[in-house]
Design a protein around this motif. Structure first.
Motif, PDB file in Angstrom:
ATOM      1  N   SER A  12      -5.413  45.621  42.553  1.00 11.92           N
ATOM      2  CA  SER A  12      -6.209  44.940  42.032  1.00 11.92           C
ATOM      3  C   SER A  12      -6.809  46.361  41.912  1.00 11.92           C
ATOM      4  O   SER A  12      -6.841  47.620  42.551  1.00 11.92           O
ATOM      5  N   ILE A  13      -8.007  46.231  40.671  1.00 17.31           N
ATOM      6  CA  ILE A  13      -7.688  47.582  39.873  1.00 17.31           C
ATOM      7  C   ILE A  13     -10.079  47.332  40.205  1.00 17.31           C
ATOM      8  O   ILE A  13     -10.496  47.775  38.999  1.00 17.31           O
ATOM      9  N   GLY A  14     -10.426  46.978  41.108  1.00 21.78           N
ATOM     10  CA  GLY A  14     -12.041  46.178  40.672  1.00 21.78           C
ATOM     11  C   GLY A  14     -12.501  47.607  42.038  1.00 21.78           C
ATOM     12  O   GLY A  14     -12.003  48.317  41.906  1.00 21.78           O
ATOM     13  N   VAL A  15     -13.919  47.289  41.103  1.00 19.66           N
ATOM     14  CA  VAL A  15     -14.424  48.220  42.091  1.00 19.66           C
ATOM     15  C   VAL A  15     -15.723  47.768  43.026  1.00 19.66           C
ATOM     16  O   VAL A  15     -16.094  46.528  43.065  1.00 19.66           O
ATOM     17  N   ARG A  16     -16.175  48.142  44.472  1.00 28.86           N
ATOM     18  CA  ARG A  16     -16.539  47.764  45.476  1.00 28.86           C
ATOM     19  C   ARG A  16     -18.436  48.458  44.811  1.00 28.86           C
ATOM     20  O   ARG A  16     -18.003  49.310  44.086  1.00 28.86           O
ATOM     21  N   GLY A  32     -23.259  43.766  50.417  1.00 27.79           N
ATOM     22  CA  GLY A  32     -22.438  44.298  49.105  1.00 27.79           C
ATOM     23  C   GLY A  32     -22.362  42.920  48.653  1.00 27.79           C
ATOM     24  O   GLY A  32     -22.104  42.241  48.909  1.00 27.79           O
ATOM     25  N   THR A  33     -21.726  43.501  47.474  1.00 25.32           N
ATOM     26  CA  THR A  33     -20.231  42.429  46.874  1.00 25.32           C
ATOM     27  C   THR A  33     -18.482  43.655  46.189  1.00 25.32           C
ATOM     28  O   THR A  33     -19.235  45.250  45.720  1.00 25.32           O
ATOM     29  N   SER A  34     -18.577  42.730  45.105  1.00 16.99           N
ATOM     30  CA  SER A  34     -16.678  43.610  44.634  1.00 16.99           C
ATOM     31  C   SER A  34     -17.199  43.097  43.364  1.00 16.99           C
ATOM     32  O   SER A  34     -17.426  41.646  43.288  1.00 16.99           O
ATOM     33  N   TYR A  35     -16.745  43.633  42.493  1.00 18.32           N
ATOM     34  CA  TYR A  35     -16.311  43.167  41.559  1.00 18.32           C
ATOM     35  C   TYR A  35     -14.442  43.151  41.187  1.00 18.32           C
ATOM     36  O   TYR A  35     -14.887  44.773  40.835  1.00 18.32           O
ATOM     37  N   ASN A  36     -13.916  42.286  41.229  1.00 22.36           N
ATOM     38  CA  ASN A  36     -12.458  42.193  41.816  1.00 22.36           C
ATOM     39  C   ASN A  36     -11.856  42.166  39.923  1.00 22.36           C
ATOM     40  O   ASN A  36     -12.375  41.456  38.995  1.00 22.36           O
TER      41      ASN A  36
END
Ligand code: FEO
Length: 394
Positions: A12-16, A32-36
């Motif tokens: 997993s290399i996404g960002v919170r 909030g969210t994350s973009y995985n």
């Protein structure tokens, strides 16, 4: 910033996005969210699955650096919306030989939105596979979840489904896997209500299509990874079913108190008849919360004051949103007060044209509600309670 290993060779290399409070300038994000984004290493090829929102591009590229990636063969794009595709051009700038792998419809959107040149694409069809050596990616077209071009991918060697928005939740958490089933399902339900609910019928078909595979993990593009996928599959199956609950959403706005009196009276009348009620004052309601309650509710009751010749704009905003979200409601009621006339009923009715519901006789009081208005509210509560009792037989 973090890189987390799901299984050996899949990261997993996404960002919170811990601070994001609003999505599409419309949807509140309390958690909030994350973009995985995911990196999959095969014995011969390396793939990046989806990118991140452009505001977080640098953090995402830094995650790739942490893995010392020198070569990328493919960038899989499940969905052209920019929170997943918006950083693809930056990755292509770094790895110009990488091919963007997607279906034709998504290619068209990516070219329109991000100006990616056509020679950069490898266009695949539903059911096609791509070998990475010791791993194979299968492409599964799942349209209208929630755009026309959306798809998922599956790696059978790892029993892993990459589902993009499908099954996602707007939740920023440091945990890679679901840390708390109840909390994640609540956030996923909010996400479903705001994004997916209008597409219930196609979602039902797409779930069946996906379940032809053995699924050990679901890796969505928002929120944590499901290592017990049944919790979200069961929840989705319940949300897309036709079953509604004994629940009425009562959403109202009152300028000088008359509509407030009617809202309070009707709430108590419903409760005393065994109807569960969730009340929202539209001047300060979290509309994401309202959307979430619409998922299961049988009835919506809108209350509004009259502004000039029509409903209060807050009531129009709410009815427009409810109409767009197309919940599986069965009944709608309308009440409120007016001073000297107006077109409230006509305007609200027209704003709900997508809904296939029974509309009860509207109740509009002239000024302060009178005894005859309270009798009408009692009658409305009787009718709603009777319809809800019948839900058990449907
Ligand atoms: Fe998360 Fe439809 O974008």
């Amino acid at each position: 910033m973090a890189v987390q290993e799901i299984v050996p060779g899949i990261y997993s290399i996404g960002v919170r996005d811990w601070d994001r409070k609003l999505f599409d300038e419309l949807i509140p994000l309390p958690d909030g969210t994350s973009y995985n984004s995911y990196l999959v290493k095969g014995s011969e090829k390396t793939v990046v699955i989806d990118s991140v929102d452009p505001t977080k591009c640098n953090e995402w590229l830094a995650n790739l650096d942490r893995l010392n990636i020198e070569h990328i063969d493919y960038i899989v794009s499940h969905h052209a919306e920019q929170d997943h595709s918006g950083s693809i051009p930056n990755l292509l700038a770094r790895f110009p030989k990488a091919k963007v792998v997607t279906i034709e419809k998504c290619r068209e959107f990516l070219q329109d939105l991000l100006l990616i040149p056509s020679e950069q694409f490898l266009v695949i069809k539903d059911g096609e596979t791509l070998s990475l050596g010791d791993r194979t990616i299968e492409f599964i077209f799942t349209p209208w979840v929630h755009w026309p071009e959306t798809m998922c991918t599956y790696i059978k060697e790892d029993k892993m489904l990459f589902s993009c928005d499908f099954f996602g939740s707007h939740m920023a958490t440091s945990h890679l896997f679901v840390p708390d089933d109840h909390k994640v399902i609540e956030d996923a339900k909010r996400y479903f209500a705001e994004i997916m609910m209008p597409f219930r019928t196609t979602i039902k078909k797409n779930i069946e299509k996906l379940l032809a595979r053995e699924i050990g993990y679901i890796a969505p593009s928002h929120g944590p990874v499901y290592d017990k996928p049944n919790i979200i599959i069961d929840a989705y199956n319940s949300w897309v079913s036709d079953k509604v609950e004994n629940m009425a959403v009562l959403a109202y706005v009152s300028m000088h108190g008359s509509t407030q009196i009617m809202a309070d009276y009707l709430t108590n009348a419903l409760m005393s008849r065994g109807v569960n009620v969730k009340v929202f004052n539209l001047t300060r309601a979290d509309l994401g919360d309202l959307a979430m309650f619409l998922v299961d509710s049988a009835t919506v009751i809108l209350g509004t004051s009259t502004v000039l010749t029509g409903p209060h704009p807050a009531a129009v905003y709410a009815s427009t949103l409810i109409n767009a979200l197309r919940p599986r409601l069965k009944y709608v009621a309308l009440f409120g007060s007016f001073g000297w006339g107006g077109r409230t009923v006509e305007i609200i009715k027209n704003s709900l044209s997508n809904l296939k519901v029974e509309l009860f006789e509207p109740i509009l009081a002239k000024g302060h509600p009178k005894e005859s208005d309270f009798q009408k509210l009692d009658h409305l509560a009787d009718e709603i309670a009777a319809r809800h009792r019948d839900l058990k037989n449907q």
